[in-house]
Design an enzyme around this catalytic site. Structure first.
Site, short mmCIF file in Angstrom:
data_model
loop_
_atom_site.label_atom_id
_atom_site.label_comp_id
_atom_site.label_asym_id
_atom_site.label_seq_id
_atom_site.Cartn_x
_atom_site.Cartn_y
_atom_site.Cartn_z
N LYS A 76 0.97 -1.07 -0.33
CA LYS A 76 0.03 0.09 0.37
C LYS A 76 1.14 1.53 0.07
O LYS A 76 1.67 1.36 0.59
CB LYS A 76 -0.78 -0.56 1.36
CG LYS A 76 -2.09 0.98 1.31
CD LYS A 76 -2.68 0.67 3.05
CE LYS A 76 -3.82 2.41 2.62
NZ LYS A 76 -4.48 2.24 3.62
N SER B 212 -9.57 3.05 3.35
CA SER B 212 -8.36 3.18 2.22
C SER B 212 -7.00 2.39 1.43
O SER B 212 -6.54 2.81 0.34
CB SER B 212 -7.35 4.62 2.63
OG SER B 212 -6.40 3.22 3.98
N SER C 22 -10.20 0.32 6.70
CA SER C 22 -9.86 0.75 5.49
C SER C 22 -9.36 -0.89 5.18
O SER C 22 -9.08 -0.87 4.02
CB SER C 22 -8.43 1.59 5.58
OG SER C 22 -9.49 3.02 5.58
#
Lengths: 421, 421
Positions: free
Chosen positions: B73, B143, B167
């Site tokens: 990520k 997210s 997230s």
């Protein structure tokens, strides 16, 4: 000694307001002191070439720390100054991508970063070059070695430190200054090199409790610390953790003196004996430290492992061998103890009086001394304060530690404010 | 679909051992899939140009993740790939000083970083470009948008994510993959951009519970997750948090189906109603998020505040207005709730069955959907797992969430292992 040695943040603000000082005066006085004694103390890893002055808003009030020189421990990222994390060069960046959050907060308040103060290697045990201002043959303590020594020698009124084991309280005790570790999690660690995040805590050194109170309120958004008129009704419990071995004579005297002063100011002072699980916190603290450090410093170990000191290598090796289950066992033991001590505090104790260190600063620069009396308190997570009250017959400072329940930082600072007046 | 779509970590190891696959085969298959579908999904912020292969020790066994492609990520630091923290360029570094600790751990285990997956802005709410692989008109959630979408579309078998609000669980539900958020503090956040450190948790997406179990054990030093033969004796409690509003029909069906399967496998499934203080955790989560984000992102706000999205600006403004006392009130409420729910778990519950999201992925890329059903669980800190079990009549995935007490990650994964076989 000069007029600046006893200057407080509030005092400087009054001078500024009255037009008796200009914004760079305190900085200039500190630079003068640094020029005079840095060669013998060696508190700094890097000195800012010139002050970075935040421009105050037109017609607005001056920011609350306007013109106050501050030192930044060298494990805290700075965009305009290099960071070496106490590695003596094997890991060094000329400038970080971002200032650490606390550095930005200080700048917004108008404080002037004076430089980066010496840390032990990645804030663990391997000492660097700093010497104790009271006797340069002695360690200043660690890991916030430079910050404690810089404040003690008048080179700066306020210095940031961090504590994971005993890195604020012990050097504050050895150097004879106020050291404050807030409740864990109070100050952002964004941009601060992690050692063991569940214990890493940003705090600071100052010359007075009064300045520490101001910093606490400004940096956290807490209400101003109220001033107590006396300690009437305040319940102090004397409780060294671990409970054995017996205190050294100097430490015992320091504690006894503090107890007498507390009593004289109206507090009740009684002994508190916690159960044997509290003595086991020392071991749990070591387990948590090793496991978390091995994970947090995994990248540093891969890149710089061969340059690392033996103690750090050993810590990371120990941590790599620990299972998650063993680590979690210690985390859960710590939580139970936190719950239990909170009950003690709620029912019968405002603050605990405990040793800050095992004695005065030991001789030699090969070790920063023993953090024994901070391990359990750091793990418990509450606010810890070193107060410089006692001197040995040789004139060396031996601090005492006051500890409160988590989230009772303001109450602890208020009690200390009375004790130190 | 091809042979690689159902490949597991253990399966690949067997192929390698048997000489039926070579170390870069999985990587090559993933690259092929990326070439085929990245233009429509847009899961990647950056793609590694070539695999970085860790050389296995001579004669030693292959490292446990040898040749396994992983996505990182984009809020996680990498030394060889740029990081943008989902800021679409206003904050971008070409290379970090250090790999995040978890990136080093993955590399040491032989995994192959494929690239950086799209994140919302600083892992808060502002979406970026990624689309839902099940329907590109829909959000993938956030997210960890790119990580969920990359796993769902077969571009990579494993992807790192982080969760501070919802997230991991929400995008896993929207994209129909397994998403695992371990107990808070399990995986080091060194080198991971902080949003709200007391809740920020590194976890991952995978195609199977089996792979998630392997990652958990390898990345933490935990014992291998044991396989359960059935769910006989396992006590499941159905407990949406917050308890209102009523579940949407799709979510209710997903929960009911999961309950039936759990029952069929031998578990007891009963409703659990927690007290009203648990519903208040949603508000406490928002307070803690705002206060911690305002402090953690203080430097980013000073430098890039004007480029930040309105929702992020609003969050940081809200946080700056919160007093320490208000923040601590929410921290203490969360702690009490943690204590109380631990008692529930200890006495009568192995795992809680709860919604992962308010429904299937909503249409549009302007929002990543509502994290409502993750807020309380994230704040409580225990392991959370999204399992892709149900599909709506339109064929969209709706996940269910299993939650366990803190430190019971292995037990939760073991239960899920039975449920998904």
């Amino acid at each position: 000694m000069n007029e600046w040695d006893n200057m407080t943040i509030a005092g400087f603000q009054r001078q500024l307001a009255a037009g008796n000082a200009s914004s760079l005066d305190w900085w200039a006085a500190c630079r003068e002191r640094i020029d005079a004694c840095e060669s013998s103390i060696q508190a700094w890893e890097y000195l800012a070439l010139e002050p970075t002055v935040a421009m105050p808003a037109k017609d607005g009030p001056l920011p609350a720390l306007f013109g106050v020189p501050v030192a930044i421990k060298d494990i805290i990222d700075t965009q305009r100054m290099p960071t070496t994390w106490g590695t003596r060069g094997y890991h060094c960046v000329a400038a970080s991508d971002m200032d650490a959050a606390i550095v930005t907060q200080l700048a917004r308040l108008g404080a002037l970063p004076m430089g980066k103060t010496v840390s032990t290697e990645y804030a663990y045990f391997q000492p660097s070059k700093t010497r104790n201002p009271h006797d340069t043959r002695l360690t200043p303590g660690g890991s916030s070695s430079g910050s404690a020594a810089a404040v003690a020698s008048g080179m700066v009124p306020v210095a940031l430190g961090t504590q994971t084991v005993g890195s604020i309280i012990r050097p504050a005790s050895y150097c004879g200054v106020v050291g404050f570790k807030p409740t864990h999690g109070t100050i952002s660690t964004s941009g601060v090199k992690a050692l063991a995040p569940s214990m890493d805590t940003v705090g600071w050194f100052s010359r007075s409790v009064e300045d520490s109170c101001i910093l606490f309120s400004l940096l956290t958004g807490a209400a101003p610390v109220r001033r107590l008129g006396s300690l009437n009704g305040i319940r102090i419990a004397v409780c060294p953790l671990p409970s054995t071995p017996p205190l050294s004579p100097d430490v015992k005297t320091a504690i006894d003196e503090a107890a007498m002063r507390l009593t004289a100011q109206g507090a009740s002072v009684t002994p508190l004996r916690l159960g044997p699980v509290f003595d086991e916190l020392v071991t749990h603290q070591q387990v948590i430290l090793a496991y978390e450090a091995a994970h947090a410093l995994a990248s540093e170990r891969i890149r710089f492992g061969e340059s690392m000191s033996r103690p750090l290598q050993a810590l990371l090796e120990d941590g790599r061998r620990l299972s998650l289950e063993r680590y979690w066992q210690s985390r859960q033991a710590a939580e139970h103890a936190r719950h239990e001590i909170s009950a003690h505090f709620t029912e019968r104790v405002d603050a605990i009086l405990a040793p800050s260190a095992t004695g005065a600063a030991p001789e030699g620069l090969d070790s920063t001394g023993d953090p024994l009396y901070s391990r359990a308190w750091t793990l418990l997570g509450g606010p810890c304060l070193n107060l410089p009250m006692h001197r040995t017959s040789e004139g060396l400072p031996v601090g005492i530690q006051l500890v409160a329940d988590r989230f009772k930082d303001a109450h602890l600072l208020a009690i200390a404010g009375v004790l130190m007046t």
